[in-house]
Design an enzyme around this catalytic site. Structure first.
Site, PDB file in Angstrom:
ATOM      1  N   GLU A 226       1.151  -1.127  -0.182  1.00 22.10           N
ATOM      2  CA  GLU A 226       0.192  -0.599  -0.043  1.00 22.10           C
ATOM      3  C   GLU A 226       1.204   1.536   0.158  1.00 22.10           C
ATOM      4  O   GLU A 226       1.395   1.815   1.406  1.00 22.10           O
ATOM      5  CB  GLU A 226      -1.096  -0.123   1.144  1.00 22.10           C
ATOM      6  N   CYS A 260      -1.944   9.221   2.840  1.00 20.85           N
ATOM      7  CA  CYS A 260      -1.816   8.831   1.016  1.00 20.85           C
ATOM      8  C   CYS A 260      -2.651   9.282   0.103  1.00 20.85           C
ATOM      9  O   CYS A 260      -2.634   9.411  -0.937  1.00 20.85           O
ATOM     10  CB  CYS A 260      -1.498   7.250   1.443  1.00 20.85           C
TER      11      CYS A 260
END
Length: 472
Positions: A226, A260
């Site tokens: 991720e 993010c």
């Protein structure tokens, strides 16, 4: 080296490797006992994890405030509450997800029945980041436990208070033989990666992601990465600016921009550029007052090194909003930059901070070209009142996920997969996708012995060939 509830080991690399080999072997023995495959055990662990979130909310909130200056409500919504909701979703669907799934059986294998069995992978390694240091350790861990795995959790040493709290709490609430917490930095992570795991789940940046993959390749260990990237936000000429600026401001400056999937830069129709910047300036004041440094609802940069990195990026454009900073307080005001060149440093790396470049474009096609010139982002956002424009952007760009007329919120939908594509990552989790990440789907064909046609076996006759050609 620090391992929760175990004494510190020797400091040499070889001794550290030995310590971690023993630790992983210990966890593997727990898995091999078969105890973790029980649905009762899985539910027990998930409920204990949820109870921890409730009983230790104040401690978690305090650690998040120390590491990131997180306001209590923000910490609850994005870390504690989200994790609790994710666990509840898993508990609700665990029976459904673990039930063997029947699939069709072709004529050539009849009589028989075909099913897919769900089995845990074994011992998994979860490496968490510092920006959401609690949620991004606990949510993958919950998925791993729901799937019946054992786990070694490596919190981020950069968020030191949260790391220490996880090392304290997880052994108190979970099966200590099945879940271990390892604290430390690069040496500890490097030593862990020398061990054999059945899956590695990493959240962080692409540079470290490559190191994770290289280490995993030695053991043919599957990985979920991720990562991040520059998540664009497109605003066309039809967009409702009053709504757009509020939603973008919230999504960008939550956690002080250290998210993010925060909007990394804005591509706004040239006719709306100035109005967008003006409205964004007013919204910043509405949200955090004339001095965001004094606001109880605005966070801080994780450390001085990242503060200095961000201040260097701020030199890439003209400050239209904000710009004020205080390194000693790890503070950077919500900042908007204009006059950005596409080849400037701020457009070449993920910002991961409270700086928002705003770039004027002529139309949707120009925005799409800019997006497609870069790596595939983890998230993409489009604000428009025109369904055709939204669909055009979704069809002509590639991203890990996307939201139309909002930002970030696709992350909160448990039934949507969350993950990147290309440079922004590989694999996905959340809800069933998290369960599937830590699960092996075993193909099973069951045959009876009452019927056993001779034509399946040699010597083959012309009749056998005729029949087999028809049924295969």
């Amino acid at each position: 080296m620090s391992i929760a509830h175990e004494p510190a080991g020797p400091t040499t690399a070889s001794a550290r490797d030995l310590d971690y080999r023993e630790l992983v072997d210990h966890v593997r023995r727990r898995f091999e006992s078969g105890r973790t495959k029980s649905l009762d055990w899985r539910r027990e662990q998930l409920r204990a994890l949820k109870r921890m979130l409730k009983e230790r909310e104040a401690d978690i909130s305090e650690a998040l405030a120390a590491d990131l200056g997180k306001p209590p409500l923000e910490g609850y919504a994005t870390e504690i509450g989200y994790s609790a909701g994710s666990i509840e979703h898993m508990l609700k669907h665990l029976d459904e997800w673990t039930t063997p799934r029947k699939v069709s059986t072709p004529l050539v294998t009849q009589p028989g029945s075909s099913r897919i069995y769900k089995e845990p992978l074994g011992v998994v390694l979860i490496i968490a980041p510092w920006n959401y240091p609690f949620q991004l350790a606990v949510a993958p861990l919950a998925a791993a436990l729901a799937a019946g795995n054992c786990a070694v959790v490596k919190p981020s040493e950069v968020a030191a208070e949260t790391s220490a709290l996880l090392a304290q709490l997880l052994p108190q609430y979970l099966d200590q033989a099945a879940v271990k917490v390892v604290e430390g930095g690069v040496p500890e992570t490097t030593a862990l990666l020398e061990q054999r795991f059945d899956h590695i789940f990493y959240t962080g940046n692409g540079k470290v992601g490559r190191i994770i993959m290289a280490a995993a390749a030695k053991h043919l260990t599957p990985v979920t990465l991720e990562l991040g990237g520059k998540s664009p936000c497109i605003i066309d000429e039809s967009a409702n600016l009053d709504i757009a600026v509020k939603r973008i401001a919230w999504g960008k400056w939550t956690n002080c921009g250290q998210t993010c999937i925060a909007p990394d830069y804005v591509l706004v129709h040239r006719d709306r550029h100035d109005a967008f910047v003006r409205k964004l300036s007013r919204t910043v004041v509405d949200f955090w007052g004339d001095d965001a440094q004094q606001s109880k609802d605005y966070g801080r940069i994780i450390n001085e090194r990242h503060h200095r990195r961000l201040m260097k990026l701020m030199e890439c454009g003209k400050v239209a909003v904000g710009g004020r900073a205080d390194e000693a307080d790890r503070f950077i005001a919500p900042t908007v930059l204009t006059g950005i060149e596409l080849d400037s440093p701020i457009m070449q790396e993920e910002i991961f901070g409270p700086i928002l470049p705003v770039i004027a474009v002529d139309d949707i096609d120009a925005a799409i070209r800019i997006v497609n010139q870069g790596d595939k982002p983890l998230a993409l956002y489009i604000f428009t009142e025109n369904d055709a424009s939204a669909e055009k952007v979704l069809q002509e760009t590639s991203s890990g996920g996307a939201t139309v007329n909002h930002v970030v919120l696709h992350y909160a939908v448990h039934d949507l997969p969350f993950g990147g594509v290309g440079e922004s990552g590989m694999g996905a989790y959340h809800g069933k996708y998290g369960f599937d990440t830590f699960t092996h789907e075993k193909a099973v064909l069951k045959k009876g012995t009452g019927l056993d046609p001779a034509l399946m076996y040699p010597p083959y006759s012309s009749f056998s060939e005729k029949i087999l050609r028809k049924v295969t």
